[in-house]
Design an enzyme around this catalytic site. Structure first.
Site, PDB file in Angstrom:
ATOM      1  N   SER A 119      15.129  -2.231  -6.845  1.00 48.62           N
ATOM      2  CA  SER A 119      14.881  -3.578  -7.324  1.00 48.62           C
ATOM      3  C   SER A 119      13.465  -3.983  -6.926  1.00 48.62           C
ATOM      4  O   SER A 119      13.111  -3.928  -5.749  1.00 48.62           O
ATOM      5  CB  SER A 119      15.950  -4.487  -6.708  1.00 48.62           C
ATOM      6  N   HIS A 158      16.836  17.542   1.194  1.00 52.34           N
ATOM      7  CA  HIS A 158      17.435  18.758   1.761  1.00 52.34           C
ATOM      8  C   HIS A 158      18.090  18.429   3.090  1.00 52.34           C
ATOM      9  O   HIS A 158      17.639  17.527   3.803  1.00 52.34           O
ATOM     10  CB  HIS A 158      16.375  19.830   2.015  1.00 52.34           C
ATOM     11  N   ALA A 207      -3.495   2.455   6.226  1.00 55.87           N
ATOM     12  CA  ALA A 207      -3.510   3.713   5.465  1.00 55.87           C
ATOM     13  C   ALA A 207      -3.048   4.900   6.314  1.00 55.87           C
ATOM     14  O   ALA A 207      -3.408   5.020   7.481  1.00 55.87           O
ATOM     15  CB  ALA A 207      -4.926   3.958   4.964  1.00 55.87           C
ATOM     16  N   THR A 212       8.739   4.673  10.666  1.00 55.06           N
ATOM     17  CA  THR A 212      10.046   5.285  10.930  1.00 55.06           C
ATOM     18  C   THR A 212      11.062   4.264  11.441  1.00 55.06           C
ATOM     19  O   THR A 212      12.248   4.546  11.513  1.00 55.06           O
ATOM     20  CB  THR A 212       9.915   6.415  11.974  1.00 55.06           C
ATOM     21  N   ARG A 227       3.244   1.338  14.544  1.00 51.68           N
ATOM     22  CA  ARG A 227       3.607   0.300  15.505  1.00 51.68           C
ATOM     23  C   ARG A 227       2.756  -0.933  15.229  1.00 51.68           C
ATOM     24  O   ARG A 227       1.604  -0.799  14.788  1.00 51.68           O
ATOM     25  CB  ARG A 227       3.325   0.763  16.930  1.00 51.68           C
ATOM     26  N   ARG A 230      -1.468  -5.884  15.706  1.00 53.09           N
ATOM     27  CA  ARG A 230      -1.836  -7.283  15.987  1.00 53.09           C
ATOM     28  C   ARG A 230      -1.103  -8.195  15.010  1.00 53.09           C
ATOM     29  O   ARG A 230      -0.660  -7.746  13.937  1.00 53.09           O
ATOM     30  CB  ARG A 230      -3.342  -7.493  15.915  1.00 53.09           C
TER      31      ARG A 230
HETATM   32  C1  COA Z   1      -4.976  -2.350   6.573  1.00 60.81           C
HETATM   33  C2  COA Z   1      -6.464  -2.298   6.830  1.00 60.81           C
HETATM   34  C3  COA Z   1      -7.232  -2.971   5.688  1.00 60.81           C
HETATM   35  C4  COA Z   1      -6.710  -3.039   8.160  1.00 60.81           C
HETATM   36  O1  COA Z   1      -8.066  -2.947   8.416  1.00 60.81           O
HETATM   37  P1  COA Z   1      -8.746  -3.872   9.572  1.00 60.81           P
HETATM   38  O2  COA Z   1      -8.371  -5.287   9.435  1.00 60.81           O
HETATM   39  O3  COA Z   1     -10.173  -3.529   9.524  1.00 60.81           O
HETATM   40  O4  COA Z   1      -8.045  -3.316  10.854  1.00 60.81           O
HETATM   41  P2  COA Z   1      -8.523  -3.677  12.316  1.00 60.81           P
HETATM   42  O5  COA Z   1      -9.991  -3.535  12.401  1.00 60.81           O
HETATM   43  O6  COA Z   1      -7.956  -5.016  12.693  1.00 60.81           O
HETATM   44  O7  COA Z   1      -7.831  -2.527  13.155  1.00 60.81           O
HETATM   45  C5  COA Z   1      -7.011  -2.833  14.224  1.00 60.81           C
HETATM   46  C6  COA Z   1      -6.732  -1.528  14.955  1.00 60.81           C
HETATM   47  O8  COA Z   1      -5.970  -0.679  14.107  1.00 60.81           O
HETATM   48  C7  COA Z   1      -6.594   0.584  14.011  1.00 60.81           C
HETATM   49  N1  COA Z   1      -6.399   1.070  12.657  1.00 60.81           N
HETATM   50  C8  COA Z   1      -6.867   0.511  11.526  1.00 60.81           C
HETATM   51  N2  COA Z   1      -6.468   1.242  10.475  1.00 60.81           N
HETATM   52  C9  COA Z   1      -5.757   2.272  10.957  1.00 60.81           C
HETATM   53  C10 COA Z   1      -5.090   3.356  10.359  1.00 60.81           C
HETATM   54  N3  COA Z   1      -5.079   3.513   9.044  1.00 60.81           N
HETATM   55  N4  COA Z   1      -4.417   4.204  11.145  1.00 60.81           N
HETATM   56  C11 COA Z   1      -4.424   4.057  12.485  1.00 60.81           C
HETATM   57  N5  COA Z   1      -5.044   3.035  13.121  1.00 60.81           N
HETATM   58  C12 COA Z   1      -5.703   2.167  12.362  1.00 60.81           C
HETATM   59  C13 COA Z   1      -8.056   0.314  14.312  1.00 60.81           C
HETATM   60  O9  COA Z   1      -8.692   1.476  14.800  1.00 60.81           O
HETATM   61  C14 COA Z   1      -7.972  -0.756  15.344  1.00 60.81           C
HETATM   62  O10 COA Z   1      -7.690  -0.174  16.594  1.00 60.81           O
HETATM   63  P3  COA Z   1      -8.505  -0.671  17.902  1.00 60.81           P
HETATM   64  O11 COA Z   1      -8.140  -2.137  18.054  1.00 60.81           O
HETATM   65  O12 COA Z   1      -7.973   0.187  18.985  1.00 60.81           O
HETATM   66  O13 COA Z   1      -9.931  -0.458  17.600  1.00 60.81           O
HETATM   67  C15 COA Z   1      -6.967  -0.825   6.968  1.00 60.81           C
HETATM   68  O14 COA Z   1      -6.404  -0.270   8.119  1.00 60.81           O
HETATM   69  C16 COA Z   1      -6.579   0.034   5.785  1.00 60.81           C
HETATM   70  O15 COA Z   1      -5.502   0.591   5.710  1.00 60.81           O
HETATM   71  N6  COA Z   1      -7.507   0.168   4.819  1.00 60.81           N
HETATM   72  C17 COA Z   1      -7.235   0.899   3.588  1.00 60.81           C
HETATM   73  C18 COA Z   1      -6.754  -0.076   2.521  1.00 60.81           C
HETATM   74  C19 COA Z   1      -6.263   0.646   1.300  1.00 60.81           C
HETATM   75  O16 COA Z   1      -5.576   1.637   1.372  1.00 60.81           O
HETATM   76  N7  COA Z   1      -6.627   0.121   0.144  1.00 60.81           N
HETATM   77  C20 COA Z   1      -6.239   0.738  -1.101  1.00 60.81           C
HETATM   78  C21 COA Z   1      -6.104  -0.275  -2.199  1.00 60.81           C
HETATM   79  S1  COA Z   1      -4.624  -1.231  -2.087  1.00 60.81           S
END
Ligand code: COA
Length: 242
Positions: A119, A158, A207, A212, A227, A230
């Site tokens: 859905s 599987h 990303a 899980t 996890r 923030r």
């Molecule tokens: C969700 C997202 C935008 C958040 O970015 P952000 O606001 O700059 O994140 P922050 O700077 O607040 O990061 C906070 C913490 O998370 C960590 N972090 C951010 N992205 C992470 C990831 N993908 N995996 C693991 N840790 C991650 C950072 O290193 C930071 O850790 P620190 O405090 O120890 O330095 C970004 O992580 C992301 O996924 N970008 C890709 C977006 C995407 O896929 N767009 C496609 C079109 S929809």
């Protein structure tokens, strides 16, 4: 034909050598870019392809895809060429104003009773090469964004036991579960969500993360396993502060 190719590639005979030379030289042939002509042709090509795609989307692809759905709202936009791939006995309901990449795969667990259901709420985006494997129920709320290459793994396909797997048996019941993405969730690129997981309203999953366990509402979550990292400031609070 493959014997001839082999003979040419070996280049032992002068004729084979000459044919090989012509064939490889052809790969390097090119003409210079004439800006006035090729730029125009580039835009013309884009417009023709896009007009053709719009016609097939409006008059053919969207209606036939809708006919596969149990319910579909207004303004379903199929983004791309072709059709989303639907496999297995999954019942699909889609709300108003949903944008769905045509490279999405939706599969339903074949031996499930009752029938697996997907859905999707209103105003959702589901990006390219995302796979939604519906074991029992996948519920996607309103205003949800799912980027490309996400995987909602409602069933694994599987069993863990190698003998059962070799015998072609399906997964066991304990490997199957509902997935719920509450309103306003955003899954960034390449996020995997395991069976049995609920992600709270407004939560963003970074990303490449693998979710899980349940995530609370209103957080940024990241990692493998994901996890909360923030709290996110709700939009209403930002407006109040401004
Ligand atoms: C969700 C997202 C935008 C958040 O970015 P952000 O606001 O700059 O994140 P922050 O700077 O607040 O990061 C906070 C913490 O998370 C960590 N972090 C951010 N992205 C992470 C990831 N993908 N995996 C693991 N840790 C991650 C950072 O290193 C930071 O850790 P620190 O405090 O120890 O330095 C970004 O992580 C992301 O996924 N970008 C890709 C977006 C995407 O896929 N767009 C496609 C079109 S929809």
């Amino acid at each position: 034909m493959s014997g001839f190719r082999h003979w040419v590639k070996e280049r032992r005979h002068p004729v084979a050598k000459a044919i090989y030379g012509i064939a490889t030289a052809r790969r390097h042939l090119e003409v210079p870019v004439i800006p006035g002509i090729h730029k125009g042709l580039y835009h013309l090509h884009g417009s023709v392809v896009s007009a053709f795609r719009d016609c097939t989307r409006i008059f053919y692809r969207t209606p036939i895809f809708r006919s596969r759905l149990a319910r579909s709202g207004r303004q379903l936009y199929l983004d791309g060429a072709g059709l989303p791939l639907v496999l297995g006995p999954v019942e699909i309901e889609i709300g108003d104003d949903v944008r769905l990449s045509t490279q999405v795969t939706i599969s339903g667990r074949t031996r499930a009773t009752p029938r697996p259901t997907l859905s999707v709420g209103r105003n959702c985006d589901i990006g390219w090469q995302t796979t939604i494997a519906v074991g029992s129920r996948v519920v996607i709320g309103n205003d949800v964004r799912i980027a490309g290459r996400a995987f909602l793994a409602g069933y694994p396909g599987h069993p863990l036991d190698p003998l059962a797997r070799a015998a072609g048996e399906p997964e066991t019941e304990d490997q199957v579960g509902d997935i719920v993405l509450e309103n306003g969730v955003w899954l960034a690129t390449g996020v995997t969500v395991s069976a049995g997981v609920r992600i709270g309203a407004g939560t963003v999953v970074a990303a490449g993360s693998v979710v899980t366990r349940d995530l609370p509402p209103g957080v940024l979550a990241a990692g493998v396993p994901a996890r909360p990292i923030r709290l996110l400031v709700p939009l209403a609070a930002t407006n109040e502060a401004a």
